[in-house]
Write an enzyme that holds these catalytic residues in place. Structure first.
Site, mmCIF file in Angstrom:
data_model
loop_
_atom_site.group_PDB
_atom_site.id
_atom_site.type_symbol
_atom_site.label_atom_id
_atom_site.label_comp_id
_atom_site.label_asym_id
_atom_site.label_seq_id
_atom_site.Cartn_x
_atom_site.Cartn_y
_atom_site.Cartn_z
ATOM 1 N N ASP A 27 46.980 -38.546 10.300
ATOM 2 C CA ASP A 27 45.781 -38.220 9.671
ATOM 3 C C ASP A 27 45.826 -39.609 8.488
ATOM 4 O OD1 ASP A 27 43.471 -37.001 8.830
ATOM 5 O OD2 ASP A 27 44.683 -35.617 7.328
ATOM 6 N N HIS A 44 41.479 -46.439 12.491
ATOM 7 C CA HIS A 44 41.833 -45.958 13.742
ATOM 8 C C HIS A 44 42.651 -46.988 14.612
ATOM 9 C CE1 HIS A 44 39.764 -42.272 13.159
ATOM 10 N NE2 HIS A 44 38.501 -42.931 13.338
ATOM 11 N N THR A 73 39.403 -31.397 19.323
ATOM 12 C CA THR A 73 37.915 -30.764 19.732
ATOM 13 C C THR A 73 37.108 -30.736 18.889
ATOM 14 O OG1 THR A 73 38.963 -28.583 19.506
ATOM 15 C CG2 THR A 73 39.027 -29.108 21.537
ATOM 16 N N GLU A 74 37.517 -30.826 17.562
ATOM 17 C CA GLU A 74 36.434 -30.859 16.390
ATOM 18 C C GLU A 74 35.980 -32.043 15.973
ATOM 19 O OE1 GLU A 74 39.674 -29.213 16.230
ATOM 20 O OE2 GLU A 74 38.340 -27.243 16.656
ATOM 21 N N LEU A 137 61.935 -40.942 26.886
ATOM 22 C CA LEU A 137 60.941 -40.255 25.837
ATOM 23 C C LEU A 137 59.494 -39.653 26.615
ATOM 24 C CD1 LEU A 137 60.125 -39.702 23.026
ATOM 25 C CD2 LEU A 137 58.735 -41.869 23.259
ATOM 26 N N ARG A 194 52.737 -34.350 9.051
ATOM 27 C CA ARG A 194 51.549 -34.525 8.768
ATOM 28 C C ARG A 194 51.479 -35.252 7.591
ATOM 29 N NH1 ARG A 194 46.009 -31.370 9.120
ATOM 30 N NH2 ARG A 194 44.634 -33.008 8.549
ATOM 31 N N LEU A 201 47.558 -27.215 9.613
ATOM 32 C CA LEU A 201 47.711 -27.871 10.859
ATOM 33 C C LEU A 201 46.618 -28.304 11.726
ATOM 34 C CD1 LEU A 201 50.238 -24.995 12.705
ATOM 35 C CD2 LEU A 201 50.554 -27.361 12.286
#
Length: 247
Positions: A27, A44, A73-74, A137, A194, A201
């Site tokens: 974020d 990004h 999804t948002e 990994l 975060r 979350l």
């Protein structure tokens, strides 16, 4: 230099204290770009570079599973220009890691990929197939992912088995739900990190993180470094995980 070049790095905590599965909510990319007077896609792109570095570091210090929240999804509610920019970066990223499959990383793309352009879906499938036997990994990329949507998907599959007479409702357990999640076969999350100062979350791995430890920091994701991950791991190692048991 290879993207995932092997090198000796001393882990910040003893191996027996290392979380097996770490989740990253990447974020703050947009805010990072805005601070610099740049478009959100600039943030990004910077965040994608940090993803590569942190994934490599996870591999080098012995973390077995690392999940990254790439596109929720948002996120479809964002501007079309930003979404197209993210698609472009996804195309580049999926191609960028292909030559390094032989260096031990397995990729799993988690979420409903059917809404992405077909070429991105094809690249996802190819990356998963090419890296399926790697064990050093496992990097889970959560794309068009939402925890509630994932649980709904699992319930629908289970309901269909009941409808077909293949499963008795009385036999449904937590393991049954686990087996129908996107992350089937992957251990639950031990630690969720975060950055960006947010304390939630945001629908990320909500079933898998039932007993996860959480670590929040004000650092924006494009500024997140291996040293910041070390801080999170040291904090994690100091916590007592009782899973509902007595002290």
């Amino acid at each position: 230099m290879a993207l995932f070049e092997k090198k000796e790095i001393k882990p910040p905590i003893p191996p027996e204290q290392m979380p097996k599965h770490v989740g990253f909510i990447m974020d703050g990319n947009g805010r990072w770009a805005k601070k610099r007077g740049m478009p959100r896609t600039f943030g990004h792109k910077a965040g994608g570079e940090v993803y590569k570095k942190i994934m490599q570091y996870c591999r080098d210090i012995g973390i077995q599973y690392a999940s990254f929240y790439v596109f929720s999804t948002e996120n479809w509610a964002r501007s079309q220009a930003e979404i197209e920019g993210i698609f472009r970066l996804m195309r580049e990223g999926l191609i960028d890691v292909q030559p390094h499959v032989k260096e031990g990383v397995r990729w799993i793309l988690v979420g409903d990929r059917t809404k992405f352009p077909q070429d991105i879906q094809d690249s996802m499938t190819k990356l998963e197939e090419d890296s399926k036997d790697n064990t050093r990994l496992t990097s889970l990329m959560c794309c068009n992912y939402g925890g509630r949507a994932e649980i709904t998907h699992s319930v629908r599959e289970i309901a269909e088995l009941v409808k077909q007479g293949k499963l008795d409702p009385a036999d449904i357990t937590e393991d049954t739900v686990n087996e129908h999640l996107y992350t089937a076969g992957v251990p639950d999350v031990d630690l969720i990190i975060r950055p960006s100062g947010e304390l939630r979350l945001s629908n990320f791995l909500i079933w898998q993180s039932a007993y996860a430890e959480y670590y929040f920091t004000d650092i924006l994701w494009p500024d997140f470094t291996s040293n910041d991950l070390d801080d999170a791991l040291r904090a994690y190692a100091k916590r007592g995980r009782r899973f509902g048991g007595a002290e």
